[in-house]
Scaffold this motif. Structure first.
Motif, PDB file in Angstrom:
ATOM      1  N   VAL A 237      -9.626  -5.881   2.167  1.00  0.00           N
ATOM      2  CA  VAL A 237      -9.241  -5.923   0.753  1.00  0.00           C
ATOM      3  C   VAL A 237     -10.212  -6.824   0.008  1.00  0.00           C
ATOM      4  O   VAL A 237     -10.815  -7.730   0.587  1.00  0.00           O
ATOM      5  N   GLU A 238     -10.352  -6.577  -1.296  1.00  0.00           N
ATOM      6  CA  GLU A 238     -11.341  -7.305  -2.088  1.00  0.00           C
ATOM      7  C   GLU A 238     -10.720  -7.858  -3.358  1.00  0.00           C
ATOM      8  O   GLU A 238      -9.531  -7.692  -3.623  1.00  0.00           O
ATOM      9  N   GLY A 239     -11.562  -8.496  -4.154  1.00  0.00           N
ATOM     10  CA  GLY A 239     -11.128  -9.032  -5.444  1.00  0.00           C
ATOM     11  C   GLY A 239     -10.118 -10.161  -5.265  1.00  0.00           C
ATOM     12  O   GLY A 239     -10.308 -11.081  -4.453  1.00  0.00           O
ATOM     13  N   ASN A 240      -9.031 -10.086  -6.003  1.00  0.00           N
ATOM     14  CA  ASN A 240      -7.990 -11.110  -5.939  1.00  0.00           C
ATOM     15  C   ASN A 240      -6.946 -10.829  -4.861  1.00  0.00           C
ATOM     16  O   ASN A 240      -6.051 -11.651  -4.641  1.00  0.00           O
ATOM     17  N   ILE A 241      -7.058  -9.677  -4.204  1.00  0.00           N
ATOM     18  CA  ILE A 241      -6.015  -9.273  -3.258  1.00  0.00           C
ATOM     19  C   ILE A 241      -5.936 -10.186  -2.031  1.00  0.00           C
ATOM     20  O   ILE A 241      -4.829 -10.516  -1.580  1.00  0.00           O
ATOM     21  N   PRO A 242      -7.073 -10.654  -1.453  1.00  0.00           N
ATOM     22  CA  PRO A 242      -6.956 -11.561  -0.313  1.00  0.00           C
ATOM     23  C   PRO A 242      -6.115 -12.802  -0.616  1.00  0.00           C
ATOM     24  O   PRO A 242      -5.302 -13.229   0.215  1.00  0.00           O
ATOM     25  N   ALA A 243      -6.298 -13.380  -1.804  1.00  0.00           N
ATOM     26  CA  ALA A 243      -5.499 -14.553  -2.177  1.00  0.00           C
ATOM     27  C   ALA A 243      -4.036 -14.170  -2.356  1.00  0.00           C
ATOM     28  O   ALA A 243      -3.132 -14.946  -2.022  1.00  0.00           O
ATOM     29  N   LEU A 244      -3.789 -12.962  -2.878  1.00  0.00           N
ATOM     30  CA  LEU A 244      -2.419 -12.505  -3.100  1.00  0.00           C
ATOM     31  C   LEU A 244      -1.658 -12.374  -1.793  1.00  0.00           C
ATOM     32  O   LEU A 244      -0.480 -12.759  -1.706  1.00  0.00           O
ATOM     33  N   VAL A 245      -2.313 -11.841  -0.762  1.00  0.00           N
ATOM     34  CA  VAL A 245      -1.615 -11.584   0.497  1.00  0.00           C
ATOM     35  C   VAL A 245      -1.740 -12.727   1.499  1.00  0.00           C
ATOM     36  O   VAL A 245      -1.248 -12.627   2.629  1.00  0.00           O
ATOM     37  N   ALA A 246      -2.353 -13.840   1.101  1.00  0.00           N
ATOM     38  CA  ALA A 246      -2.575 -14.950   2.036  1.00  0.00           C
ATOM     39  C   ALA A 246      -1.270 -15.459   2.636  1.00  0.00           C
ATOM     40  O   ALA A 246      -1.212 -15.814   3.823  1.00  0.00           O
ATOM     41  N   ASN A 247      -0.204 -15.506   1.835  1.00  0.00           N
ATOM     42  CA  ASN A 247       1.072 -16.008   2.346  1.00  0.00           C
ATOM     43  C   ASN A 247       1.756 -15.030   3.296  1.00  0.00           C
ATOM     44  O   ASN A 247       2.711 -15.408   3.977  1.00  0.00           O
ATOM     45  N   ILE A 248       1.280 -13.790   3.329  1.00  0.00           N
ATOM     46  CA  ILE A 248       1.856 -12.800   4.234  1.00  0.00           C
ATOM     47  C   ILE A 248       1.258 -12.931   5.633  1.00  0.00           C
ATOM     48  O   ILE A 248       1.885 -12.543   6.623  1.00  0.00           O
ATOM     49  N   VAL A 249       0.066 -13.509   5.718  1.00  0.00           N
ATOM     50  CA  VAL A 249      -0.633 -13.596   7.000  1.00  0.00           C
ATOM     51  C   VAL A 249       0.148 -14.404   8.048  1.00  0.00           C
ATOM     52  O   VAL A 249       0.298 -13.935   9.188  1.00  0.00           O
ATOM     53  N   PRO A 250       0.654 -15.617   7.733  1.00  0.00           N
ATOM     54  CA  PRO A 250       1.360 -16.383   8.774  1.00  0.00           C
ATOM     55  C   PRO A 250       2.556 -15.667   9.394  1.00  0.00           C
ATOM     56  O   PRO A 250       2.669 -15.639  10.640  1.00  0.00           O
ATOM     57  N   PRO A 251       3.468 -15.061   8.601  1.00  0.00           N
ATOM     58  CA  PRO A 251       4.573 -14.361   9.254  1.00  0.00           C
ATOM     59  C   PRO A 251       4.123 -13.162  10.074  1.00  0.00           C
ATOM     60  O   PRO A 251       4.710 -12.872  11.133  1.00  0.00           O
ATOM     61  N   VAL A 252       3.081 -12.475   9.626  1.00  0.00           N
ATOM     62  CA  VAL A 252       2.571 -11.332  10.395  1.00  0.00           C
ATOM     63  C   VAL A 252       2.000 -11.807  11.729  1.00  0.00           C
ATOM     64  O   VAL A 252       2.275 -11.217  12.787  1.00  0.00           O
ATOM     65  N   GLU A 253       1.208 -12.878  11.701  1.00  0.00           N
ATOM     66  CA  GLU A 253       0.628 -13.392  12.941  1.00  0.00           C
ATOM     67  C   GLU A 253       1.704 -13.886  13.903  1.00  0.00           C
ATOM     68  O   GLU A 253       1.607 -13.702  15.121  1.00  0.00           O
ATOM     69  N   LYS A 254       2.762 -14.480  13.364  1.00  0.00           N
ATOM     70  CA  LYS A 254       3.863 -14.963  14.202  1.00  0.00           C
ATOM     71  C   LYS A 254       4.570 -13.787  14.885  1.00  0.00           C
ATOM     72  O   LYS A 254       4.865 -13.836  16.083  1.00  0.00           O
ATOM     73  N   VAL A 255       4.833 -12.741  14.121  1.00  0.00           N
ATOM     74  CA  VAL A 255       5.488 -11.561  14.684  1.00  0.00           C
ATOM     75  C   VAL A 255       4.610 -10.928  15.754  1.00  0.00           C
ATOM     76  O   VAL A 255       5.099 -10.518  16.818  1.00  0.00           O
TER      77      VAL A 255
END
Length: 240
Positions: free
Chosen positions: A144-162
């Motif tokens: 993903v590009e533009g502002n989207i990486p910052a938008l989804v940054a908070n989704i990364v930790p729960p995904v990695e935990k799962v």
């Protein structure tokens, strides 16, 4: 006689539903506000919507007297999840915050605080949904590009935990678990950022629950309060 009794009971149930659906927000406790959303979603799923508070009188009243929503909903921006429709509500009933992935950053936290502290909405529902594009993209590792990486940054930790807790799980099941984990993460992020919300919840002025909307059935599956709510409420600090 039996048919008449059944009809009478049906009418009573309809009247009760209409009364709850149009009750002033000031008369609703957090639990009653939650029940109102639950009953509204049941009507939506069954195709028996009553479309409360959607007439000219309601529009005029809220324009003149201001808004007094009975609940705040933090939901995803996905067009398949129209929140007022999903809960069979009307004008001025819900204070809606929508953002891709139903994440909580400062903008969302501040808006939620406004709904609770200034507008009197004593229930907050953080609503994830099945087939969420934002969560799916993180699970798959899409570029993903533009502002989207910052938008989804908070989704990364729960995904990695799962992922770490479920090695070998197929992609569909993993995504569903990640969607739920992300819903809990959004609530956790809110508590970490907002001393105002922590204090209001501790005082019993606001109730915060998670839920997942099924885009196939239309049904909202209620998760309840955060499993670590007491631990989160004991936090100090937050937004300055």
């Amino acid at each position: 006689m039996k048919r008449l009794l059944v009809l009478s009971l049906s009418l009573l149930a309809l009247c009760a539903a209409a009364a709850l659906a149009s009750a002033p927000a000031s008369l609703l406790t957090p639990d009653l506000a939650l029940e109102r959303l639950q009953r509204g979603n049941e009507r939506f799923v069954s195709g028996k919507m009553i479309h409360p508070n959607q007439d000219a009188f309601r529009r005029t009243t809220t324009a003149k007297e201001g808004q007094k929503p009975f609940a705040t909903i933090l939901g995803c921006a996905d067009s398949r999840v129209p929140l007022e429709v999903v809960f069979d509500t009307g004008v001025g009933d819900l204070f809606v915050v929508r953002v891709a992935g139903n994440v909580t950053y400062f903008d969302q936290a501040g808006t939620i605080e406004y709904g609770a502290e200034h507008l009197g909405a004593n229930l907050l529902v953080v609503l994830g949904h099945t087939r969420c594009g934002a969560v799916t993209a993180v699970v798959k590792g899409d570029h993903v590009e533009g502002n989207i990486p910052a938008l989804v940054a908070n989704i990364v930790p729960p995904v990695e935990k799962v992922k770490s807790e479920n090695p070998g799980m197929d992609a569909a099941a993993l995504t569903n678990k990640a969607i739920e984990a992300n819903t809990w993460q959004s609530i956790e992020d809110l508590y970490k950022q907002s001393p105002i919300m922590r204090e209001m919840v501790k005082a019993g002025k606001v109730k915060v629950v998670g839920a997942i909307y099924d885009v196939d059935s239309g049904k909202v599956n209620w998760l309840g309060e955060h499993p670590k709510q007491q631990e989160l409420l004991a936090l100090t600090g937050g937004a300055k």
